[in-house]
Design an enzyme around this catalytic site. Structure first.
Site, PDB file in Angstrom:
ATOM      1  CG  ASP A 382      46.933  48.964  76.638  1.00 48.79           C
ATOM      2  OD1 ASP A 382      46.626  49.707  77.589  1.00 48.79           O
ATOM      3  OD2 ASP A 382      47.980  49.114  75.974  1.00 48.79           O
ATOM      4  CG  ASP A 435      52.507  50.336  77.175  1.00 42.46           C
ATOM      5  OD1 ASP A 435      51.613  49.486  77.025  1.00 42.46           O
ATOM      6  OD2 ASP A 435      52.283  51.509  77.524  1.00 42.46           O
TER       7      ASP A 435
END
Length: 532
Positions: A382, A435
């Protein structure tokens, strides 16, 4: 139905690596590197450009003010609607024809921005609008030689496509009028609160789902299957309840594959590829929604699934399941057709949440060792593709793919999003499925661990991880606010607040070794999970 559910899980895990970023739509970077000199120290502001062609109002678009010039009003009621004319010469670099009381349109290039503004001001223009030679908005700043500026008209830049449209209208002898103002964004974005609730609620629902469905497991998983004999119905078909037991090796391979596909999407993404992702998203969403609706109905009415109908190929099929399936297909198709509409976010969020709840039931983490490998890899993934990739690709690959920059504005659907209803600039607050799913896998493991070991609520891990996840999301959107809406790698905040919290609690309670190598012995060979 197990095969269909596994298919939906694979689909979501395949595409979830493309959607980690939580990004705003309209962002603005102030430029601290430009000279801060008298007459050239304005704050860069986004501008609303309202336009009329022959008194017919067109779609408003955004512009960007310069470091110099007169600031624009923040309220449209205090702005003036003025005619727009092309400067002559078009580059506005030398003495221009009279522009009294008009907004001058000039092409970018051939001289400094400050020179264009001084020429337009000398010709009597009320404002200068510079048409960029590309779609991005360039920051118009001063050079170190501009030491005595006295520009008293507003100066702003607009994208090439918008400027070309205005030029064409003027060339066709149509009357073009513009109204310019720079509205302020609200200090508090209430849409984020609802997005926070959706993300946390999805994980809680997925973790607690087994409490609701424990008594109807057979009916739920066999709704579209041919009916068995009464003796077979009394025996649970464990193969129908197979789960995807994630391994440490599988977690590493997944992140590598996700990175590869992300780069391929960045370079080769097109509208047809987005359509492929939309189809995959709809398939997974249909399966997830069908699973949830049927389960909820059967939890209230056990006999609703008894009535069947004979269909070719499928033999006897539950009427309830068939009706729900048709409804889910229609729902997904309507969303796909109208996904560009302003209200399409509702359907996207419903399908997305249903899909994620189902995936969190199918894909499981066996222990904290595997969770640490998966979440740490996702953590690095990420951060790299949001913050480090601009050093290589000159822009954030993750955010570019999530926004659909290289696909004609088509964005991938693997996001939960809510419109900013109180923001004059509109746009959406978004969070990627990754997420939610990756921390969700850990939180669902914590719930199963607490339940199997009868730890209780306070002495367990589930409650504290939910609190940690909620706090991590809060930090994510705080970072989004502090960085003027630029996309954030949410796992930068979520992994420490969930996995880090688990490790700390495990150490404090002396249970980390048990959590690290935790395993639940299967009751039979048929109940052995499938590795992913």
């Amino acid at each position: 139905m197990a095969m269909a559910r596994r298919m939906a899980t694979f689909i979501c895990l395949f595409v979830v690596g493309l959607s980690f970023a939580a990004a705003g739509d309209v962002t603005l970077d102030d430029d601290d590197s430009s000279p801060n000199i008298p007459g050239c120290n304005n704050k860069l502001q986004l501008v609303k450009v309202k336009n009329w062609v022959d008194n017919v109002e067109g779609e408003s678009f955004a512009g960007l003010t310069a470091r110099f010039g007169l600031p624009l009003p923040s309220d449209a009621a205090k702005a003036f609607k003025l005619p727009a004319v092309l400067s002559n010469p078009i580059n506005c670099c030398s003495t221009a024809s009279k522009l009294s009381g008009s907004i001058a349109l000039s092409m970018r290039g051939d001289c400094a921005f400050t020179t264009k503004a001084e020429v337009a001001q000398a010709a009597g223009a009320a404002a200068l609008v510079v048409i960029n030679d590309e779609e991005d908005l360039y920051k118009m700043v001063c050079s170190e030689n501009d030491t005595s500026l006295n520009i008293s008209i507003p100066v702003l830049m607009i994208p090439k496509s918008r400027g070309d449209a205005l030029n064409k209208s003027i060339a066709d002898k149509q009357r073009v009028e513009l109204l310019l103002y720079a509205p302020n964004r609200p200090d508090v974005d209430f849409a984020v609160i609802f997005l926070w609730m959706m993300a946390v609620g999805t994980i809680i629902a997925a973790a607690l789902w087994s409490l609701l469905t424990s008594e109807q497991t057979d009916e739920r998983y066999n709704e579209l299957s041919p009916k068995e004999s009464s003796n077979l119905e009394a025996v649970k078909d464990d193969s129908e309840k197979e789960v995807l037991d994630i391994t440490a090796k599988g977690a590493i391979v997944f992140v590598i594959v996700a990175s590869t596909f992300l780069v391929l999407l960045y370079f080769f993404m097109s509208s047809w590829f987005v359509w492929l992702l939309v189809v995959l998203f709809c398939i997974g969403g249909i399966e997830g929604m069908h699973n949830i609706i049927v389960t909820l109905v059967l939890s209230k009415c056990r006999n609703c699934g008894r009535k069947t109908v004979h269909l070719p190929l499928l033999d006897e099929v539950s009427v309830l399941s068939l009706v729900v399936l048709l409804f889910c297909v229609v729902f997904a198709v309507v969303w796909a057709v109208w996904r560009q509409a302003s209200y399409s976010w509702v359907g996207q969020d419903i399908l997305g949440m249903c899909l994620m709840i189902t995936v969190l039931q199918m894909a499981r983490l066996p222990n904290i060792k595997v969770a640490s490998v998966l979440l740490c890899c996702a953590f690095v993934y990420d951060i790299f593709w949001v913050f480090v990739s601009p050093l290589i690709f000159h822009e954030s690959v993750m955010i570019a793919v999530a926004r659909g920059d290289n696909s004609g504005g088509e964005s991938i659907p693997m996001l939960l999003r809510i419109p900013r209803l109180f923001d004059p600039w509109g746009g959406y607050d978004m969070i990627g499925f990754g997420d939610i799913l990756f921390p969700g896998l850990l939180i669902c493991f914590a719930f199963r661990y607490d339940k199997e070991n009868k730890t209780g609520v306070v002495k367990g891990y589930f409650l504290w991880l939910i609190i940690g996840y909620g706090f991590g999301l809060f930090l994510t959107y705080l970072g989004l606010y502090l960085m003027n809406g630029h996309g954030q790698p949410a796992l930068l905040y979520l992994v420490p607040c969930t996995l880090g919290l688990t490790v700390i609690l495990g150490l404090a309670r002396g249970e980390l070794k048990h959590l690290w190598d935790y395993s639940r012995e299967p009751s039979s060979d048929m109940n052995r999970p499938v590795e992913a």
